[in-house]
Design a protein around this motif. Structure first.
Motif, PDB file in Angstrom:
ATOM      1  N   PHE A  82       0.732  -1.150   0.019  1.00  0.00           N
ATOM      2  CA  PHE A  82      -0.107  -0.050   0.043  1.00  0.00           C
ATOM      3  C   PHE A  82       0.889   1.252   0.120  1.00  0.00           C
ATOM      4  O   PHE A  82       0.610   2.451  -0.810  1.00  0.00           O
ATOM      5  CB  PHE A  82      -0.922   0.098   1.311  1.00  0.00           C
ATOM      6  N   ASP A  83       1.934   1.234   0.966  1.00  0.00           N
ATOM      7  CA  ASP A  83       2.692   2.337   0.662  1.00  0.00           C
ATOM      8  C   ASP A  83       3.377   2.872  -0.567  1.00  0.00           C
ATOM      9  O   ASP A  83       4.079   3.746  -0.675  1.00  0.00           O
ATOM     10  CB  ASP A  83       4.072   2.150   1.946  1.00  0.00           C
ATOM     11  N   GLY A  84       3.729   1.749  -1.313  1.00  0.00           N
ATOM     12  CA  GLY A  84       4.316   1.849  -2.715  1.00  0.00           C
ATOM     13  C   GLY A  84       3.137   1.963  -3.740  1.00  0.00           C
ATOM     14  O   GLY A  84       3.441   2.452  -5.010  1.00  0.00           O
ATOM     15  N   SER A  85       2.136   2.209  -3.360  1.00  0.00           N
ATOM     16  CA  SER A  85       0.872   2.611  -4.179  1.00  0.00           C
ATOM     17  C   SER A  85       0.643   4.129  -4.633  1.00  0.00           C
ATOM     18  O   SER A  85       1.275   4.956  -3.767  1.00  0.00           O
ATOM     19  CB  SER A  85      -0.323   1.919  -4.063  1.00  0.00           C
ATOM     20  N   ASN A  86      -0.283   4.405  -5.644  1.00  0.00           N
ATOM     21  CA  ASN A  86      -0.502   5.524  -5.934  1.00  0.00           C
ATOM     22  C   ASN A  86      -1.217   6.338  -4.456  1.00  0.00           C
ATOM     23  O   ASN A  86      -1.182   7.571  -4.309  1.00  0.00           O
ATOM     24  CB  ASN A  86      -1.659   5.670  -6.940  1.00  0.00           C
ATOM     25  N   HIS A  87      -1.948   5.462  -3.847  1.00  0.00           N
ATOM     26  CA  HIS A  87      -2.615   5.895  -2.810  1.00  0.00           C
ATOM     27  C   HIS A  87      -2.034   5.879  -1.349  1.00  0.00           C
ATOM     28  O   HIS A  87      -2.623   6.068  -0.389  1.00  0.00           O
ATOM     29  CB  HIS A  87      -4.095   5.434  -2.925  1.00  0.00           C
ATOM     30  N   ALA A  88      -0.837   5.724  -1.307  1.00  0.00           N
ATOM     31  CA  ALA A  88       0.013   5.795   0.080  1.00  0.00           C
ATOM     32  C   ALA A  88      -0.282   7.232   0.361  1.00  0.00           C
ATOM     33  O   ALA A  88      -0.269   8.037  -0.244  1.00  0.00           O
ATOM     34  CB  ALA A  88       1.307   5.654  -0.418  1.00  0.00           C
ATOM     35  N   GLY A  89      -0.160   7.449   1.728  1.00  0.00           N
ATOM     36  CA  GLY A  89      -0.526   8.783   2.131  1.00  0.00           C
ATOM     37  C   GLY A  89      -2.047   9.271   2.087  1.00  0.00           C
ATOM     38  O   GLY A  89      -2.189  10.322   2.452  1.00  0.00           O
ATOM     39  N   MET A  90      -2.806   8.195   1.934  1.00  0.00           N
ATOM     40  CA  MET A  90      -4.291   8.366   2.009  1.00  0.00           C
ATOM     41  C   MET A  90      -4.817   7.787   3.099  1.00  0.00           C
ATOM     42  O   MET A  90      -4.464   6.452   3.380  1.00  0.00           O
ATOM     43  CB  MET A  90      -5.087   8.088   0.445  1.00  0.00           C
ATOM     44  N   GLU A  91      -5.838   8.310   3.923  1.00  0.00           N
ATOM     45  CA  GLU A  91      -6.368   7.347   4.792  1.00  0.00           C
ATOM     46  C   GLU A  91      -7.340   6.182   4.149  1.00  0.00           C
ATOM     47  O   GLU A  91      -7.989   6.766   3.407  1.00  0.00           O
ATOM     48  CB  GLU A  91      -7.271   8.184   6.112  1.00  0.00           C
ATOM     49  N   CYS A  92      -7.322   4.965   4.885  1.00  0.00           N
ATOM     50  CA  CYS A  92      -8.470   4.027   4.202  1.00  0.00           C
ATOM     51  C   CYS A  92      -9.620   4.713   4.136  1.00  0.00           C
ATOM     52  O   CYS A  92     -10.530   4.364   3.186  1.00  0.00           O
ATOM     53  CB  CYS A  92      -8.249   2.737   4.860  1.00  0.00           C
ATOM     54  N   LYS A  93     -10.055   5.252   5.440  1.00  0.00           N
ATOM     55  CA  LYS A  93     -11.400   5.681   5.472  1.00  0.00           C
ATOM     56  C   LYS A  93     -11.862   6.875   4.438  1.00  0.00           C
ATOM     57  O   LYS A  93     -13.008   7.287   4.207  1.00  0.00           O
ATOM     58  CB  LYS A  93     -11.641   6.263   6.937  1.00  0.00           C
ATOM     59  N   PHE A 144     -17.073  -5.737 -16.126  1.00  0.00           N
ATOM     60  CA  PHE A 144     -15.782  -5.283 -16.317  1.00  0.00           C
ATOM     61  C   PHE A 144     -15.928  -3.794 -15.673  1.00  0.00           C
ATOM     62  O   PHE A 144     -16.343  -2.786 -16.163  1.00  0.00           O
ATOM     63  CB  PHE A 144     -15.353  -5.104 -17.777  1.00  0.00           C
ATOM     64  N   THR A 145     -15.164  -3.498 -14.654  1.00  0.00           N
ATOM     65  CA  THR A 145     -14.947  -1.988 -14.125  1.00  0.00           C
ATOM     66  C   THR A 145     -13.728  -1.691 -14.025  1.00  0.00           C
ATOM     67  O   THR A 145     -12.682  -2.600 -14.214  1.00  0.00           O
ATOM     68  CB  THR A 145     -15.620  -1.693 -12.562  1.00  0.00           C
ATOM     69  N   CYS A 146     -13.281  -0.397 -13.426  1.00  0.00           N
ATOM     70  CA  CYS A 146     -11.804   0.195 -13.464  1.00  0.00           C
ATOM     71  C   CYS A 146     -11.060  -0.744 -12.431  1.00  0.00           C
ATOM     72  O   CYS A 146     -10.280  -1.295 -12.534  1.00  0.00           O
ATOM     73  CB  CYS A 146     -11.801   1.555 -12.825  1.00  0.00           C
ATOM     74  N   GLN A 147     -11.787  -1.450 -11.229  1.00  0.00           N
ATOM     75  CA  GLN A 147     -11.251  -2.115 -10.375  1.00  0.00           C
ATOM     76  C   GLN A 147     -10.794  -3.602 -10.843  1.00  0.00           C
ATOM     77  O   GLN A 147      -9.845  -4.035 -10.326  1.00  0.00           O
ATOM     78  CB  GLN A 147     -12.031  -2.249  -9.174  1.00  0.00           C
ATOM     79  N   THR A 148     -11.449  -3.840 -12.013  1.00  0.00           N
ATOM     80  CA  THR A 148     -11.017  -5.349 -12.493  1.00  0.00           C
ATOM     81  C   THR A 148      -9.640  -5.367 -12.740  1.00  0.00           C
ATOM     82  O   THR A 148      -8.762  -6.199 -12.684  1.00  0.00           O
ATOM     83  CB  THR A 148     -11.964  -5.671 -13.926  1.00  0.00           C
ATOM     84  N   CYS A 149      -9.167  -4.149 -13.190  1.00  0.00           N
ATOM     85  CA  CYS A 149      -7.538  -4.154 -13.498  1.00  0.00           C
ATOM     86  C   CYS A 149      -6.811  -3.370 -12.462  1.00  0.00           C
ATOM     87  O   CYS A 149      -5.700  -3.763 -12.234  1.00  0.00           O
ATOM     88  CB  CYS A 149      -7.405  -3.462 -14.925  1.00  0.00           C
ATOM     89  N   HIS A 150      -7.323  -2.399 -11.863  1.00  0.00           N
ATOM     90  CA  HIS A 150      -6.649  -1.326 -10.963  1.00  0.00           C
ATOM     91  C   HIS A 150      -7.155  -1.710  -9.493  1.00  0.00           C
ATOM     92  O   HIS A 150      -7.868  -1.385  -9.083  1.00  0.00           O
ATOM     93  CB  HIS A 150      -6.886  -0.068 -11.131  1.00  0.00           C
ATOM     94  N   ASP A 151      -6.079  -2.274  -8.848  1.00  0.00           N
ATOM     95  CA  ASP A 151      -6.178  -2.620  -7.379  1.00  0.00           C
ATOM     96  C   ASP A 151      -6.009  -1.392  -6.793  1.00  0.00           C
ATOM     97  O   ASP A 151      -4.710  -0.983  -6.745  1.00  0.00           O
ATOM     98  CB  ASP A 151      -5.508  -3.770  -6.877  1.00  0.00           C
ATOM     99  N   PRO A 152      -6.738  -0.499  -6.184  1.00  0.00           N
ATOM    100  CA  PRO A 152      -6.487   0.929  -5.592  1.00  0.00           C
ATOM    101  C   PRO A 152      -5.612   0.853  -4.642  1.00  0.00           C
ATOM    102  O   PRO A 152      -4.757   1.906  -4.160  1.00  0.00           O
ATOM    103  CB  PRO A 152      -7.913   1.389  -5.114  1.00  0.00           C
ATOM    104  N   HIS A 153      -5.046  -0.289  -4.000  1.00  0.00           N
ATOM    105  CA  HIS A 153      -4.355  -0.429  -2.789  1.00  0.00           C
ATOM    106  C   HIS A 153      -3.009  -1.123  -3.317  1.00  0.00           C
ATOM    107  O   HIS A 153      -2.179  -0.930  -2.553  1.00  0.00           O
ATOM    108  CB  HIS A 153      -4.722  -1.700  -1.927  1.00  0.00           C
ATOM    109  N   VAL A 154      -2.656  -1.269  -4.506  1.00  0.00           N
ATOM    110  CA  VAL A 154      -1.555  -1.898  -4.945  1.00  0.00           C
ATOM    111  C   VAL A 154      -0.906  -1.120  -6.259  1.00  0.00           C
ATOM    112  O   VAL A 154       0.206  -0.716  -6.390  1.00  0.00           O
ATOM    113  CB  VAL A 154      -1.638  -3.391  -5.505  1.00  0.00           C
ATOM    114  N   TYR A 155      -1.847  -0.753  -7.097  1.00  0.00           N
ATOM    115  CA  TYR A 155      -1.398  -0.319  -8.489  1.00  0.00           C
ATOM    116  C   TYR A 155      -0.445   1.115  -8.106  1.00  0.00           C
ATOM    117  O   TYR A 155      -0.804   2.166  -7.634  1.00  0.00           O
ATOM    118  CB  TYR A 155      -2.733   0.153  -9.253  1.00  0.00           C
TER     119      TYR A 155
END
Ligand code: HEC
Ligand code: HEC
Ligand code: HEC
Ligand code: HEC
Ligand code: HEC
Ligand code: HEC
Ligand code: HEC
Length: 331
Positions: A82-93, A144-155
């Motif tokens: 998660f810390d290496g993803s685009n969304h590192a620095g964001m709160e889960c909530k 098929f949605t965006c999440q099918t390919c992009h895991d927001p916790h990893v990508y």
């Protein structure tokens, strides 16, 4: 103003909105990655709450009794990833909403997970129009949605990964995770009007020599999407049907290849362009055969050309002489 010029201006404005990277940046900065240490610490602490349960460690030593561990086992995450993803620095909530803060989680919590477009409005608008034209969106509508390919916790977006090999590994994993899995592919292809068994990727691309090497050096999207008319916008999300796929070797194995403006532009941006142009990485590191100039090969090629010309001249001369001899005999 005439109506036609009105609609022209409207179209221009829309085009500017869709195509302008500047507009995209302006609209996409909702809570850009924080730098203030106090804020960073607050976010870390907040996410640590979620990670106190949602990691493999927590599964082994549950922080509290009576949890549904079998259910939890399906929802484990890796803090480092998660810390290496685009969304590192964001709160889960921020994405998940308040419903997940308390445990047991609120029954309705799932309904309020944010969609990509809520924060990436302009980018999503551009991507969505391309995605809607893709074979997946057209034939597998609804599944098929965006999440099918992009895991927001990893990508992690390619421009931040930098190294072409790692970009290729990440981006191809998105496709291969499904196209190489009977289970996952089957779950999606079940939506098709006629049953389709999963075609074997290696067999399908058997015409490509060193198929496995290509899998680790080029992205699926390099051959399966159209080249964007605006370079800075990167890849298109329009995965096209197989008859439109790139089969021509020269698309990449040439000096000024399409790869240079797609995959390698990230590398050249990061490496810093000694050679002063976008395919510095390609040319600089002899990465793609044919995209490099090797003086030895150049000389060999010139030599071969010379030999060919000599051969042709020789062949022509023999034919002329033979014709003369024949004519003399005939007369
Ligand atoms: C005390 C442990 C615990 C904490 C803390 C916790 N969770 Fe959970 N979470 C669980 C368990 C157990 C499940 C499995 C299903 C269930 O019981 O709801 C779960 C399920 C989930 C699910 C999937 C639910 C579904 O319906 O699809 C999400 C999403 C989730 N948690 C997000 C979060 C977020 C975000 C946080 C932090 C704000 C968080 N959780 C904090 C234990 C926890
Ligand atoms: C950028 C938005 C975003 C952020 C930030 C985010 N999530 Fe998620 N999360 C999602 C989305 C979207 C889903 C997918 C829901 C689906 O596909 O049904 C999801 C699903 C989940 C799930 C359930 C499905 C699964 O595969 O595990 C859990 C658990 C979860 N997130 C935990 C977390 C935790 C813990 C954090 C913080 C470290 C976090 N999320 C941060 C958007 C986000
Ligand atoms: C709640 C808001 C929110 C949601 C929902 C959200 N993101 Fe993000 N996204 C952000 C923030 C904030 C950043 C970090 C910007 C930064 O690092 O400067 C970001 C960064 C990104 C980046 C990197 C941008 C870049 O050009 O460097 C990508 C790509 C991205 N998100 C894709 C997605 C996708 C795909 C989804 C849906 C699965 C999604 N996001 C959902 C807020 C969100
Ligand atoms: C079939 C798989 C797939 C689907 C579905 C998909 N993407 Fe992507 N996306 C990719 C790949 C591959 C990349 C290229 C990697 C990169 O440039 O970081 C990418 C890149 C991106 C980027 C970063 C590069 C850019 O163009 O700015 C964003 C943002 C993005 N996708 C958003 C979305 C959104 C929003 C959706 C849903 C409408 C979506 N994606 C659906 C595969 C997919
Ligand atoms: C979750 C599963 C899944 C993912 C992820 C996925 N695909 Fe697909 N893809 C399918 C299914 C199912 C079909 C069959 C659709 C059809 O035949 O109409 C398909 C069809 C295709 C086709 C069209 C074949 C034809 O018959 O013309 C291509 C090309 C393709 N995918 C490439 C990709 C690429 C490239 C990626 C990654 C960026 C990707 N796919 C990601 C499931 C997936
Ligand atoms: C060098 C270009 C190239 C690369 C890289 C490439 N493909 Fe292809 N792909 C093609 C071509 C060309 C076809 C059409 C082959 C044919 O019809 O004989 C094709 C066909 C397909 C099909 C059609 C399936 C069917 O239903 O017949 C799928 C799915 C597919 N590719 C997925 C992928 C995936 C996933 C990747 C990445 C691992 C990938 N391709 C990488 C060029 C490429
Ligand atoms: C989408 C771009 C692309 C296309 C299309 C493509 N290649 Fe490649 N090819 C590459 C890349 C990148 C490498 C990796 C070079 C490396 O890592 O040394 C490669 C490697 C190779 C190699 C191995 C070279 C070595 O050093 O071992 C051969 C042979 C090859 N390609 C032949 C072909 C042929 C023949 C075609 C057409 C049928 C083709 N390629 C189409 C991008 C492409």
């Amino acid at each position: 103003m005439r109506p036609s010029s009105h609609s022209f201006l409207a179209a221009l404005a829309l085009a500017a909105l869709v195509w302008s990277p500047v507009a995209a940046v302006a609209a996409d900065t909702r809570g850009a990655a924080p730098t203030d240490p106090a804020l960073v610490e607050k976010i870390r602490a907040s996410n640590a709450e979620c990670f106190s349960c949602h990691t493999p460690q927590a599964l082994k030593t549950p922080p509290r009794p009576g949890m549904d561990l079998a259910a939890l086992a399906k929802y484990l995450h890796d803090p480092a990833q998660f810390d290496g993803s685009n969304h590192a620095g964001m709160e889960c909530k921020v994405c998940h909403g308040q419903g997940y803060v308390a445990f047991p989680h609120a029954a309705e919590a799932k309904k309020s997970i944010s969609e990509c477009g809520e924060c990436h409005a302009t980018k999503a608008l551009r991507v969505e129009t391309q995605f809607k034209d893709s074979i997946h969106a057209k034939n597998l509508e609804g599944r098929f949605t965006c999440q099918t390919c992009h895991d927001p916790h990893v990508y992690r977006v390619a421009s931040k990964v930098g190294d072409p090999r790692r970009i290729v590994a990440q981006d191809n994993a998105m496709c291969v995770d499904c196209h190489n899995s009977d289970l996952r592919y089957g779950a999606f292809s079940a939506a098709l009007p006629t049953k389709k068994t999963r075609p074997d990727l290696d067999a399908l691309h058997g015409w490509l020599p060193n198929t496995r090497l290509h899998w680790s050096a080029v992205r699926c999207i390099e051959c399966h999407t159209p080249v964007s008319p605006v370079k800075s916008l990167g890849m298109s999300h329009e995965i096209q049907s197989k008859d439109k796929a790139v089969k021509n070797c020269v698309t990449c194995h040439a000096q000024d290849s399409a790869l240079a403006t797609r995959l390698y532009r990230y590398a050249s941006a990061n490496v810093g362009s000694d050679l002063g142009f976008s395919n510095a990485q390609v040319l600089g590191s002899a990465y793609v055969v044919g995209a490099t100039r090797n003086p030895l090969i150049d000389r060999a090629v010139i030599g071969l050309f010379g030999l060919t010309v000599l051969g042709l001249l020789g062949h022509g001369a023999v034919r002329v002489v033979m014709a003369l001899i024949r004519r003399r005999r005939a007369s």
